[in-house]
Each structure stands twice: as structure tokens, then as C-alpha cells.
Scaffold this motif. Sequence first.
Motif, PDB file in Angstrom:
ATOM      1  N   PRO A   1      52.573  -0.404-130.260  1.00  0.00           N
ATOM      2  CA  PRO A   1      52.484  -0.096-131.701  1.00  0.00           C
ATOM      3  C   PRO A   1      51.622  -1.081-132.478  1.00  0.00           C
ATOM      4  O   PRO A   1      50.995  -0.706-133.480  1.00  0.00           O
ATOM      5  N   ALA A   2      51.566  -2.332-132.026  1.00  0.00           N
ATOM      6  CA  ALA A   2      50.769  -3.340-132.732  1.00  0.00           C
ATOM      7  C   ALA A   2      49.272  -3.070-132.624  1.00  0.00           C
ATOM      8  O   ALA A   2      48.488  -3.634-133.390  1.00  0.00           O
ATOM      9  N   LEU A   3      48.871  -2.218-131.682  1.00  0.00           N
ATOM     10  CA  LEU A   3      47.456  -1.931-131.469  1.00  0.00           C
ATOM     11  C   LEU A   3      46.994  -0.676-132.205  1.00  0.00           C
ATOM     12  O   LEU A   3      45.905  -0.178-131.957  1.00  0.00           O
ATOM     13  N   VAL A   4      47.843  -0.167-133.088  1.00  0.00           N
ATOM     14  CA  VAL A   4      47.445   0.925-133.988  1.00  0.00           C
ATOM     15  C   VAL A   4      47.173   0.285-135.340  1.00  0.00           C
ATOM     16  O   VAL A   4      48.107  -0.049-136.088  1.00  0.00           O
ATOM     17  N   ARG A   5      45.899   0.074-135.669  1.00  0.00           N
ATOM     18  CA  ARG A   5      45.586  -0.686-136.881  1.00  0.00           C
ATOM     19  C   ARG A   5      44.141  -0.452-137.302  1.00  0.00           C
ATOM     20  O   ARG A   5      43.286  -0.125-136.480  1.00  0.00           O
ATOM     21  N   ASN A   6      43.903  -0.601-138.609  1.00  0.00           N
ATOM     22  CA  ASN A   6      42.545  -0.539-139.170  1.00  0.00           C
ATOM     23  C   ASN A   6      41.786   0.733-138.782  1.00  0.00           C
ATOM     24  O   ASN A   6      40.594   0.703-138.493  1.00  0.00           O
ATOM     25  N   GLY A   7      42.498   1.848-138.745  1.00  0.00           N
ATOM     26  CA  GLY A   7      41.845   3.113-138.445  1.00  0.00           C
ATOM     27  C   GLY A   7      41.434   3.283-136.998  1.00  0.00           C
ATOM     28  O   GLY A   7      40.589   4.120-136.685  1.00  0.00           O
ATOM     29  N   THR A   8      42.031   2.490-136.100  1.00  0.00           N
ATOM     30  CA  THR A   8      41.712   2.599-134.675  1.00  0.00           C
ATOM     31  C   THR A   8      42.990   2.518-133.853  1.00  0.00           C
ATOM     32  O   THR A   8      44.036   2.052-134.331  1.00  0.00           O
ATOM     33  N   VAL A   9      42.882   2.931-132.616  1.00  0.00           N
ATOM     34  CA  VAL A   9      43.961   2.746-131.642  1.00  0.00           C
ATOM     35  C   VAL A   9      43.336   2.113-130.408  1.00  0.00           C
ATOM     36  O   VAL A   9      42.280   2.537-129.948  1.00  0.00           O
ATOM     37  N   THR A  10      43.972   1.080-129.876  1.00  0.00           N
ATOM     38  CA  THR A  10      43.453   0.355-128.721  1.00  0.00           C
ATOM     39  C   THR A  10      44.363   0.586-127.527  1.00  0.00           C
ATOM     40  O   THR A  10      45.578   0.345-127.596  1.00  0.00           O
ATOM     41  N   PHE A  11      43.768   1.048-126.426  1.00  0.00           N
ATOM     42  CA  PHE A  11      44.518   1.291-125.194  1.00  0.00           C
ATOM     43  C   PHE A  11      44.281   0.117-124.248  1.00  0.00           C
ATOM     44  O   PHE A  11      43.143  -0.186-123.885  1.00  0.00           O
ATOM     45  N   ALA A  12      45.379  -0.548-123.867  1.00  0.00           N
ATOM     46  CA  ALA A  12      45.259  -1.739-123.026  1.00  0.00           C
ATOM     47  C   ALA A  12      45.661  -1.482-121.583  1.00  0.00           C
ATOM     48  O   ALA A  12      45.289  -2.241-120.691  1.00  0.00           O
ATOM     49  N   ASN A  13      46.419  -0.429-121.340  1.00  0.00           N
ATOM     50  CA  ASN A  13      46.889  -0.137-119.981  1.00  0.00           C
ATOM     51  C   ASN A  13      46.033   0.962-119.358  1.00  0.00           C
ATOM     52  O   ASN A  13      46.517   2.020-118.960  1.00  0.00           O
ATOM     53  N   THR A  14      44.739   0.720-119.253  1.00  0.00           N
ATOM     54  CA  THR A  14      43.817   1.765-118.805  1.00  0.00           C
ATOM     55  C   THR A  14      43.618   1.740-117.293  1.00  0.00           C
ATOM     56  O   THR A  14      43.915   0.747-116.624  1.00  0.00           O
ATOM     57  N   LYS A  15      43.087   2.824-116.783  1.00  0.00           N
ATOM     58  CA  LYS A  15      42.833   2.956-115.348  1.00  0.00           C
ATOM     59  C   LYS A  15      41.799   1.943-114.873  1.00  0.00           C
ATOM     60  O   LYS A  15      41.888   1.427-113.760  1.00  0.00           O
ATOM     61  N   SER A  16      40.807   1.652-115.708  1.00  0.00           N
ATOM     62  CA  SER A  16      39.747   0.719-115.337  1.00  0.00           C
ATOM     63  C   SER A  16      40.132  -0.734-115.590  1.00  0.00           C
ATOM     64  O   SER A  16      39.338  -1.637-115.317  1.00  0.00           O
ATOM     65  N   LYS A  17      41.334  -0.971-116.126  1.00  0.00           N
ATOM     66  CA  LYS A  17      41.831  -2.307-116.459  1.00  0.00           C
ATOM     67  C   LYS A  17      41.080  -2.937-117.636  1.00  0.00           C
ATOM     68  O   LYS A  17      41.181  -4.136-117.870  1.00  0.00           O
TER      69      LYS A  17
END
Length: 340
Positions: free
Chosen positions: A205-221
Amino acid sequence: MFGGRDSTGRDSPEPIKGKRFRRRFKTKAEAVRFESLVRQRLVQDAEWNPKPKDKRRLTELVDKWFDLHGHTLSDGVRRKEILLVLAKALRDPVGRELTGNQVNELRRAQMAKGVAGKTLNNRLGYLKAVFNELYQLGEIEYRNPLERVRPVKLQERALSFLSLEDINVLLTALDARDSSPHPPMIARVCLATGARWGEVEGLDPALVRNGTVTFANTKSKRTRTVPISAELEEALKAHLAHHGRFTHCMETFRRVLRATEIKVPQGQASHILRHTFASHFIMNGGNILTLQKILGHTSLAMTMRYAHLSPDHLLDALQFNPLASTCSGSNLSAGVTAKS
């Protein structure tokens, strides 16, 4: 070779069998030191002191691979389970004695039972990776016995995607289901960002901010940040604040999808929302390189699967084909009519 000594400590006339070394020295002490040095080197030399052959069986190598490397992979536990089942099907041979023919024969039998070619290729890749990694780490001294085994050549399938009408039907069906509040919101985030279902499930939830969403647990790392609308950001934050972090609910999504009249090719249900985002992105005029960054593809070849949906994709084929330059539309139509 240096001479031996008998039980009385005197020099023995009978030489020790083996390689002979000759060198002259001024003193006996120098000769003794040289003899000790040569004997020490011979003991350390692999040619004179070869290691025993590696007799570890495939299951042992799989366990060693997992301990040294597999545990670091996001799907390491699942992959180990698959490898152990595969080793059992191969009758757990000694690793260095495994042959490509053994794997090919097992593959043929499994294919006859209906196992998909992609699944077989994945299993082959997992097995090759075990030998490659252990060899790279110096755990085994022999090369991959399966390096010449080629994967099954697969017929490329067109990627399916949802139409705007299908999207409305699916979201309405998800909203109507009361078992879990998460699938409708996850589906909307997937459709808006092209993210994988699992990436959204693990969203911080902390990575939903400033009009963006950040995915940290991605397939490519690698972390990936995608812009979202103000409306979606507000709705997503409110959802996470009220219901907490997302839970695993892919199976709920699959059941809802199957309950609708939407037809999805086998094996594409889990990625249908990602394919839908990418397909509409290109059809609406989006740039293929931008799409690569949004989807997080490390290779442009993966993203090029959607290129044919571009409005101007390969339009030169209409302008420069031989019929366009030599035949009029009426002649072409007449020729087709006459032939039929």
C-alpha cells in the motif's frame, strides 16, 4: 623414479615403478629437498591422484541445487517438487550417466498421455538448469549431459484479449460476487497497468502514491512504476485502507470468468487482463517500446507479440504487393470469380 629402501634402511636396488626424474645436485641435502618437493607435487596432481567418479543420483543433485541456488528463486520450492517427480519418472539415475535419450523417451511417453508441449519444455529447462548451475558453482566436474537435447517446437498461438464489452461483463460479474472484495479491485488495477495478477496481489500500500503504483515483487526482480488515474489511485487507497492488503484470489477470478460467456483459450486465463491491456494499448496507437517498459519485458521480442495490433502494422504489404501494382481491383475480383 627415486629408488626405495629395504627394511634395514639401506638403498634398495629395485626401483619404484613410475615416472623417473633425473637431475644433478652439488650436495645430498639439495637432492633430498628436491625429492620431497616432487613427491608432494605428485600427490597433489589430479593426474596422479584422481578423484573418485561422482556417483550421486539425480535426486541428490536436485537437493544440492536447491540448497545452493534454488532456494533463492521465487518458485524454487515448486520447481524442486517438479524436479523430484521428474527424477523419479527417470528412475533416479546417477547424474553423470543420464542421457538425452532417456529424457526424450520419457518426454515421448508423457506427450502420448496428453502433457502439453510447453509443460514438457519447462521441465526440460528446469532439469538443464540443475546441471548448468552445479557446474558453474564447481559442484560437479562434468558438463551438462542434456545440453544437446532440444525443446519441443511449439506452434505459436495468437494471444487472446477482451473487448470493451467483455471487460464490462467481467467487471460486473466480479462486483456481484460477495465471497471476496479483492478480485474486482485487482482486476481493475491489472487492466489499468498491465501488471500480472500476482504482482498486484503482492502490492505494498505504501507504493501507491503520487499518481503511480510501483510493483516490487516482479518476475524480472526489478521494480516497475506505472502511472494511474487519480480516480483509481483514490479508490485503490480506500480499498486497501478498509480491507487490508490483497490476498491470493486468482482461483476466484477464474471461476467468475468461467461463469460468464467470455471464451478464453486454455492457459491464458491467468494473463487475460495483462494481454487485454497490452492489446488495447497498441490498438489505440501506443508505442511498442513504451509498452515494453510498462510490461517489464526484458526482451523486446516478447512485446512484439502485440505489434500486429497496431493500426499501421505492416500496411506496406497493401501498397507494395505485386497485385497492388499490376492488377486493378476489378481484375482481381474477376480472376477470383472465374477461378471459383
